[in-house]
Design a protein around this motif. Structure first.
Motif, PDB file in Angstrom:
ATOM      1  N   LYS A 106      57.168  15.795  39.263  1.00 22.17           N
ATOM      2  CA  LYS A 106      56.382  14.659  38.749  1.00 22.17           C
ATOM      3  C   LYS A 106      54.970  15.138  38.432  1.00 22.17           C
ATOM      4  N   TRP A 107      54.337  15.808  39.450  1.00 18.69           N
ATOM      5  CA  TRP A 107      52.942  16.225  39.237  1.00 18.69           C
ATOM      6  C   TRP A 107      52.857  17.299  38.152  1.00 18.69           C
ATOM      7  N   ALA A 108      53.895  18.103  38.055  1.00 17.57           N
ATOM      8  CA  ALA A 108      53.860  19.152  37.027  1.00 17.57           C
ATOM      9  C   ALA A 108      53.784  18.531  35.641  1.00 17.57           C
ATOM     10  N   ARG A 109      54.528  17.421  35.457  1.00 18.14           N
ATOM     11  CA  ARG A 109      54.495  16.782  34.111  1.00 18.14           C
ATOM     12  C   ARG A 109      53.121  16.202  33.843  1.00 18.14           C
ATOM     13  N   VAL A 110      52.450  15.668  34.910  1.00 21.39           N
ATOM     14  CA  VAL A 110      51.085  15.144  34.723  1.00 21.39           C
ATOM     15  C   VAL A 110      50.179  16.288  34.258  1.00 21.39           C
ATOM     16  N   ALA A 111      50.312  17.417  34.945  1.00 23.78           N
ATOM     17  CA  ALA A 111      49.417  18.546  34.626  1.00 23.78           C
ATOM     18  C   ALA A 111      49.652  19.029  33.199  1.00 23.78           C
ATOM     19  N   VAL A 112      50.926  19.121  32.780  1.00 25.89           N
ATOM     20  CA  VAL A 112      51.203  19.598  31.409  1.00 25.89           C
ATOM     21  C   VAL A 112      50.548  18.670  30.392  1.00 25.89           C
ATOM     22  N   ALA A 113      50.685  17.355  30.652  1.00 25.18           N
ATOM     23  CA  ALA A 113      50.115  16.395  29.690  1.00 25.18           C
ATOM     24  C   ALA A 113      48.600  16.579  29.614  1.00 25.18           C
ATOM     25  N   LEU A 114      47.953  16.653  30.771  1.00 26.53           N
ATOM     26  CA  LEU A 114      46.485  16.800  30.802  1.00 26.53           C
ATOM     27  C   LEU A 114      46.079  18.079  30.067  1.00 26.53           C
ATOM     28  N   ILE A 115      46.773  19.171  30.366  1.00 27.49           N
ATOM     29  CA  ILE A 115      46.393  20.463  29.759  1.00 27.49           C
ATOM     30  C   ILE A 115      46.615  20.412  28.258  1.00 27.49           C
ATOM     31  N   PHE A 116      47.727  19.825  27.834  1.00 29.30           N
ATOM     32  CA  PHE A 116      48.036  19.795  26.388  1.00 29.30           C
ATOM     33  C   PHE A 116      46.994  18.967  25.638  1.00 29.30           C
ATOM     34  N   VAL A 117      46.718  17.768  26.168  1.00 29.68           N
ATOM     35  CA  VAL A 117      45.753  16.881  25.472  1.00 29.68           C
ATOM     36  C   VAL A 117      44.369  17.520  25.523  1.00 29.68           C
ATOM     37  N   GLY A 118      43.957  17.935  26.731  1.00 31.35           N
ATOM     38  CA  GLY A 118      42.623  18.520  26.896  1.00 31.35           C
ATOM     39  C   GLY A 118      42.427  19.722  25.984  1.00 31.35           C
ATOM     40  N   PHE A 119      43.474  20.535  25.863  1.00 32.63           N
ATOM     41  CA  PHE A 119      43.349  21.742  25.026  1.00 32.63           C
ATOM     42  C   PHE A 119      43.114  21.360  23.574  1.00 32.63           C
ATOM     43  N   LEU A 159      40.864  19.343  30.275  1.00 34.06           N
ATOM     44  CA  LEU A 159      41.584  20.612  30.490  1.00 34.06           C
ATOM     45  C   LEU A 159      41.344  21.099  31.924  1.00 34.06           C
ATOM     46  N   GLY A 160      40.082  21.052  32.345  1.00 32.34           N
ATOM     47  CA  GLY A 160      39.752  21.518  33.699  1.00 32.34           C
ATOM     48  C   GLY A 160      40.494  20.692  34.741  1.00 32.34           C
ATOM     49  N   LEU A 161      40.544  19.370  34.502  1.00 29.14           N
ATOM     50  CA  LEU A 161      41.256  18.495  35.458  1.00 29.14           C
ATOM     51  C   LEU A 161      42.721  18.906  35.527  1.00 29.14           C
ATOM     52  N   GLY A 162      43.318  19.171  34.375  1.00 29.31           N
ATOM     53  CA  GLY A 162      44.737  19.567  34.347  1.00 29.31           C
ATOM     54  C   GLY A 162      44.979  20.783  35.221  1.00 29.31           C
ATOM     55  N   PHE A 163      44.091  21.784  35.131  1.00 31.35           N
ATOM     56  CA  PHE A 163      44.294  23.009  35.925  1.00 31.35           C
ATOM     57  C   PHE A 163      44.110  22.729  37.402  1.00 31.35           C
ATOM     58  N   ILE A 164      43.164  21.831  37.719  1.00 35.24           N
ATOM     59  CA  ILE A 164      42.947  21.526  39.147  1.00 35.24           C
ATOM     60  C   ILE A 164      44.199  20.855  39.717  1.00 35.24           C
ATOM     61  N   VAL A 165      44.743  19.887  38.976  1.00 31.67           N
ATOM     62  CA  VAL A 165      45.968  19.202  39.444  1.00 31.67           C
ATOM     63  C   VAL A 165      47.070  20.236  39.660  1.00 31.67           C
ATOM     64  N   MET A 166      47.204  21.167  38.710  1.00 28.14           N
ATOM     65  CA  MET A 166      48.283  22.167  38.833  1.00 28.14           C
ATOM     66  C   MET A 166      48.073  23.018  40.083  1.00 28.14           C
ATOM     67  N   ALA A 167      46.819  23.442  40.291  1.00 25.47           N
ATOM     68  CA  ALA A 167      46.558  24.305  41.468  1.00 25.47           C
ATOM     69  C   ALA A 167      46.949  23.568  42.743  1.00 25.47           C
ATOM     70  N   ILE A 168      46.615  22.291  42.794  1.00 26.97           N
ATOM     71  CA  ILE A 168      46.879  21.531  44.026  1.00 26.97           C
ATOM     72  C   ILE A 168      48.387  21.457  44.292  1.00 26.97           C
ATOM     73  N   TYR A 169      49.153  20.997  43.296  1.00 23.70           N
ATOM     74  CA  TYR A 169      50.578  20.793  43.632  1.00 23.70           C
ATOM     75  C   TYR A 169      51.310  22.121  43.809  1.00 23.70           C
ATOM     76  N   LEU A 170      50.807  23.197  43.159  1.00 27.24           N
ATOM     77  CA  LEU A 170      51.493  24.484  43.371  1.00 27.24           C
ATOM     78  C   LEU A 170      51.253  24.974  44.802  1.00 27.24           C
ATOM     79  N   ILE A 171      50.001  24.877  45.240  1.00 31.07           N
ATOM     80  CA  ILE A 171      49.714  25.343  46.608  1.00 31.07           C
ATOM     81  C   ILE A 171      50.443  24.456  47.617  1.00 31.07           C
TER      82      ILE A 171
END
Lengths: 106, 215, 539, 322
Positions: free
Chosen positions: C416-429, C469-481
């Protein structure tokens, strides 16, 4: 040239080959030095490079066993020379032909 | 050297047999030689460009190089190549003492090469034929005669460093040969050092005419 | 819940020394993961600060010199410390031996040495931040890089040392792929990620030495002033550009080719369909690897190089674009009549398709000589290379990271969180960088601390994008860890893929396979073979 | 050649070459948009149409189609050859300078542009050119690499030290256009912005005429004040005492100034003249020796005017030494 092989199948060149190639290299060196004393203009460079190329291929083929090893190592060696040639030739395209189309005169 | 059935001590765990390990080492060495050729290639390219830009400076300056010392160095390096090849051949035949002798001769010849280089360099330093702003010699016509010596010192300097590295490796080989580590089944380190040494000789084979003969 | 295999490479042997002196390619991959991702975070911080400063003309938070140091450090860290080692050294190190059915890479000691050389190089590079930073841009163009008083030497020395790390990895992979393939794995039964790594390794080995000699000459020029690049002493700064770009253009293919290798894996596995045009993709990787050495002059169309050279480089530049185009068409055709599931790796692969196609097509603008004269050194170039490098390599890297995450740790990330991060990164980019295309073609030069007011709206728009974009990476770091501790077990083959790494347990044992596997089918024969996903069952 | 109106992507083009460059730019833009749309539309369609629902569906093993693969190799190759030839033809036009072009020497130096016109007039950061006449720029740099870029004329050429590089343009509309430096050249890289003023031919001739004997009608101080801005002294030296890259001019004339190395020197005519022509000879303590030399940029009359202007910057209460 009888190539004896070691216990695990690596061939060994007879002594004659090494000494012969060594002698050839020294003779070629003598040739290229004597030729350099005469002035042939641009051909000096050409002759020197041809002789150097012959010496280099002797070292590579016999001393480095390229003649007897798998083709892969020959491909690697030739690739290195090719990419170096591309690098030099393309850079010379620029440096030698500057101002050809639009002469830059101060 | 312990010779357990089917799993000789020198074989690393992830190789299935000695042949695969030896071929891998040789492939790795050849790729390393490729990077060396391209490293020197950069300087050969600089030589080609600066020579094409000011051929007369290169011609005037090359006369100041001592052709006899250069020729002597070439012969020394070719002979060291021959003795290195013979060192490999004698270890292939399992003759340990012959290998030690040939390695020692190669080492000595390399040292001779460097000594001759030392004389040439000190002579140039004394005369002031040096690269860049250290150039104080005034016997060569042309606007920037130091360019020839910049390229000369860069290429022969880098080559000299590689000769030093070769000498260190050969010395390390002498130590391990005397400790009876190698045999007619396992002589890969000597062969690899041999390949490297032949490449160092090969590069000098091109350096010598470019600087001493043609210039 | 936590029923992972009791012993794996992660916990056998134990102790910090066993990690720092490991010869296991999987552990070295993880060592690289931590160090490279730290560099990515640091480079990202500099990027956010740069865009924050550009919010409006004039001084925002820092002065001109600091801004110049920030964009140089952002460039140098992102390129030398992150994007070149990222896929080959992290995912390549971990997955390559598993994929070809080997127990380890050909030279394990050289592999560990490459990590230590990477750390040494990074220390030199990061030391330059403290010692007055570098303000020349990551290209270190002379004569400015020779006369500036900032610590150019420690950064260039760092990059020089990092070059060795790259050569060691490339050399290791070429020998591994040639010599350690499992019985029955011919060249055309290898997975395409291995082809990508092979083509990359060839470029790494052929191009990096020239970077070595270039930086060595620059350092000697700064220290001893031998005048090889100094025009007053007969040298030529354009010669430095030739030397630099002879490495740096092939370097951008070092960055993209492994990414393309991952995309071939992801699209085929998540469409559950045989890859379309396997040989076309494999040969276009090699094609790109060789043609990439002939095109470096397109970075120098306006640098005063001869018109003939410009024509030759422009002509060849177009031919390096063709193989990339062929690959994109092959990937899209692979999805035809597939059975597509949209987990995070596939979402990253699709955003790669979207962003890399834009990046590639804008390359056509820059290949055409007359248009490049207008666009060179403007924000159009900044947008182009971010679309290809971040839209391409980083998307592929994240896709690969998510794809092999269960294999590396044995645990799944939260979908679930991974899809949030992809969306944030894609839009932000897209918000951040598409606006820079327009900025650039409107004439906004790059590396400008202060700019004219007419460009302010687009700059502000780009800065807002960087926050998303920065938010997307932060979300990704959190759920991966988080997934490292709480993730549910992924099992040996969560995605139902057919390549060898999914036949062993996750995380795999120290020696990878009980015994070396034999090849029975191609890597993508989804039409004949189906491997049941182990996601649901517990081991 | 008509000049192009600006679009979302391109600024308005006011040079003969701008039309062709924009035409190729737009051709590539449309072709790429179409190609991109096809790729993305197909991807979205496939993702929706073949979305996995429930169990994994068996898929076909078809993995090549020669006709399709040849098509998508040949068509892009044809497209790029067209783009290459078009781009190269325009590039040749950009490179070959018409014979009757006015030749203006451009000198780029750390952070401003100096222009030398044929009649000996020179300006700083402002290039005045006549409309509908080809102008050849012969450029070189005094220190690092700069790059001469006028977006509205679609021209750009690096400016290299110790070497000349050439570019040319023919303006098609009068007006004022931005001139940027696009090769990173240090602290003031983003300040190195100039103006290109395109005027009618007659106006250009008058300006040239006036410029050649400029300062005739003005007093020395007024002429010096004009030069203070037009020769970019203002970028480093202030006149109100505020600190800058260089020492302020206020209350400087006649006092003794401490130099680097401790010696103190009277600020008189020859110190000022020497600092203008050979600035790094004696640098004031605490300042970096970054001032470029004005040798050949300023004529004697202009140097006298500048010195007179600096002398005029005294407080009425006599000179208070710093």
């Amino acid at each position: 040239m009888g190539n004896r092989t070691t216990a695990v199948g690596h061939h060994i060149l007879p002594l004659k080959v090494y000494l012969g190639v060594g002698a050839a290299l020294i003779v070629l060196t003598a040739i290229t030095v004597t030729v350099s004393f005469f002035n042939f203009g641009p051909y000096n460079l050409l002759v020197a490079m041809v002789v150097a190329a012959i010496k280099a291929s002797l070292v590579a083929l016999f001393f480095m066993h390229l003649k007897y090893d798998s083709k892969l190592y020959m491909i690697i060696f030739v690739a290195a020379i090719l990419f170096l040639a591309v690098f030099i030739i393309f850079t010379l395209f620029d440096t030698l032909l500057r101002g050809d189309v639009e002469p830059i005169t101060a | 050297m312990s010779q357990t059935a089917g799993h000789p001590s020198f074989l690393q765990h992830h190789f299935s047999d000695a042949e695969q390990q030896r071929e891998s080492a040789k492939l790795g060495m050849w790729i390393f030689l490729l990077t060396e050729i391209l490293l020197f290639g950069g300087l050969f390219c600089a030589y080609a460009i600066y020579r094409s830009w000011n051929p007369e400076i290169f011609h005037n300056a090359h006369v100041h190089l001592n052709v006899y010392l250069g020729t002597l160095n070439t012969v020394v390096l070719i002979t060291s190549s021959v003795t290195m090849a013979l060192a490999i051949r004698s270890m292939q035949l399992g003759r340990r003492t012959a290998t030690l002798r040939f390695l020692a001769v190669t080492l000595a010849l390399a040292a001779v090469f460097l000594v001759i280089k030392y004389f040439e360099y000190s002579h140039k330093i004394h005369l002031g034929q040096l690269p860049g702003k250290f150039y104080t010699y005034d016997g060569i016509a042309g606007t920037n005669p130091h360019i020839f010596f910049s390229v000369y010192f860069l290429m022969t300097g880098l080559h000299g460093i590689h000769v030093l590295a070769g000498m260190a490796t050969i010395a390390w080989l002498v130590v391990r040969t005397s400790r009876n580590v190698f045999s007619s089944e396992y002589y890969t380190p000597i062969e690899m050092t041999g390949l490297y040494w032949h490449l160092v000789d090969l590069i000098w084979i091109f350096l010598f005419p470019l600087f001493y003969l043609v210039g | 819940m936590n029923n992972l295999p009791s012993s794996s490479y992660l916990n056998r042997p134990q102790g910090i020394k066993s990690w720092l002196l490991t010869l296991d390619h999987k552990r070295i991959g993880l060592l690289y993961l931590f160090s490279v991702m730290t560099a990515f975070a640091l480079g990202g911080v500099f990027a956010m600060l740069i865009l924050l400063e550009l919010l409006s003309p004039g001084r925002e938070i820092i002065d001109a010199d600091t801004y110049h140091q920030f964009f140089t450090l952002h460039g140098a860290i992102m390129i030398f410390l992150f994007i070149i080692p990222s896929i080959p050294a992290i995912l390549g190190n971990f997955v390559l031996p598993l994929m070809i059915g080997a127990r380890d890479v050909a030279f394990p000691r050289l592999n560990l040495a490459s990590w230590y050389v990477y750390i040494l190089g990074s220390l030199f590079a990061l030391y330059s931040i403290i010692a007055g930073a570098v303000d020349t841009g990551w290209t270190f163009y002379t004569p400015y890089s020779v006369e500036t008083t900032t610590s150019v030497i420690s950064m260039t020395l760092g990059a020089f040392i990092l070059g060795f790390s790259s050569i060691f990895t490339g050399l290791n992979f070429i020998v591994t792929i040639h010599k350690l393939r499992a019985p029955g794995m011919s060249w055309f039964k290898m997975p395409l990620f291995v082809w990508g790594l092979y083509a990359t390794a060839i470029i790494q080995v052929l191009a990096t030495p020239v970077l070595g000699i270039t930086l060595l000459l620059l350092i000697i020029e700064r220290v001893a002033g031998i005048g090889i690049f100094d025009p007053a002493m007969g040298g030529d700064p354009v010669l430095y550009q030739h030397f630099f770009w002879f490495y740096s253009h092939p370097a951008v293919y070092i960055m993209i080719l492994p990414g393309m290798g991952i995309i071939s894996e992801l699209i085929s596995v998540f469409s559950h369909k045989k890859i379309f045009g396997y040989k076309a993709i494999a040969f276009s990787s090699l094609g790109i690897a060789f043609v990439s050495f002939l095109v470096w002059g397109h970075h120098m169309f306006v640098s005063g190089q001869s018109e003939l050279a410009a024509m030759i480089f422009s002509f060849l530049t177009f031919f390096v674009g063709i193989p990339s185009g062929i690959k994109v068409f092959n990937w899209v055709t692979t999805m035809y009549k597939g059975s597509i599931s949209l987990e995070a790796p596939m979402l990253y692969a699709l955003s790669f398709l979207f962003l890399f196609t834009i990046g590639g097509l804008t390359g056509i603008f820059l290949g055409a000589l007359s248009v490049d004269v207008h666009l060179h050194d403007t924000y159009f170039i900044v947008a182009h290379f971010h679309y290809v490098m971040m839209g391409g390599t980083v998307m592929a890297f994240l896709g690969g990271l998510h794809y092999w995450w269960p294999k590396i740790w044995g645990r799944m990330y939260s979908e679930k969180w991974a899809r949030v991060a992809v969306a944030l990164i894609f839009v932000g980019f897209n918000v951040t960088f598409f606006s820079q295309f327009i900025l650039g073609s409107q004439g906004m030069p790059r590396r400008y601390y202060n700019y004219l007011d007419q460009y302010q709206p687009l700059h502000a728009f780009s800065t807002f994008g960087s926050w998303i974009l920065g938010l997307g990476f932060i979300v990704m770091a959190i759920y991966l860890i988080h997934s490292l501790f709480k993730g549910r077990p992924g099992g040996a083959n969560p995605w139902g893929a057919l390549t060898f790494e999914w036949t062993t347990s996750s995380p795999p044992p120290h020696e990878n396979f009980a015994e070396i596997p034999r090849v029975e089918h191609g890597p993508y024969d989804f039409d004949r073979v189906t491997a049941k996903s182990t996601l649901g069952e517990t081991i | 050649m008509m000049d192009t109106t600006g679009s979302t992507f391109l600024p308005p083009g006011q040079s003969t070459i701008a039309g062709e460059v924009d035409a190729l730019f737009n051709f590539i833009l449309y072709a790429s948009t179409v190609l991109f749309a096809v790729v993305i539309a197909l991807t979205i369609y496939f993702v929706i149409r073949y979305r996995r629902r429930g169990a994994v569906a068996a898929t076909s093993g078809k993995d090549h189609n020669i006709k399709l693969e040849i098509a998508w190799t040949v068509i892009p190759t044809i497209l790029i050859i067209i783009v290459f030839i078009w781009g190269f033809k325009t590039y040749l036009k950009m490179s070959i300078v018409p014979r009757d072009a006015i030749e203006i020497k451009v000198t780029g130096q750390k952070w401003f542009w100096a222009f030398d016109y044929p009649e000996g007039v020179n300006t700083v950061n402002e290039l005045v050119v006549p409309v509908d006449k080809p102008v050849k720029l012969l450029m070189s740099s005094k220190d690092v690499i700069h790059s001469f870029f006028v977006p509205n004329f679609r021209i750009k050429m690096d400016v290299l030290p110790n070497r000349y590089s050439v570019t040319w343009f023919e303006a098609t509309a009068t007006g004022e256009y931005n001139l940027f430096c696009t090769e990173f050249c240090g602290t003031g890289h983003s300040e190195m912005i100039g103006k290109v003023r395109v005027v009618s031919e007659r106006e250009y001739a008058d300006w040239l005429e006036a410029g050649a004997v400029s300062g005739e009608g003005l007093s020395l101080e007024e002429f010096g004040a004009g030069l203070y801005t037009s020769k970019a002294c203002v970028t480093c030296h202030s006149v109100d005492g505020s600190p800058g890259t260089g020492p302020t001019f206020k209350n400087k004339y006649g006092i003794r100034q401490v130099m680097q190395g401790g010696s103190s020197v009277p600020v008189d005519e020859n110190y000022l003249r020497e600092s203008i022509l050979n600035p790094n000879a004696r640098v004031v303590a605490g300042y970096a020796p970054v001032m470029p030399t004005y040798q050949g940029v300023l004529k004697d009359r202009e140097i006298d005017a500048l010195i007179a202007f600096i002398k005029s910057l005294q407080d009425s209460t006599g000179n208070s030494g710093e």
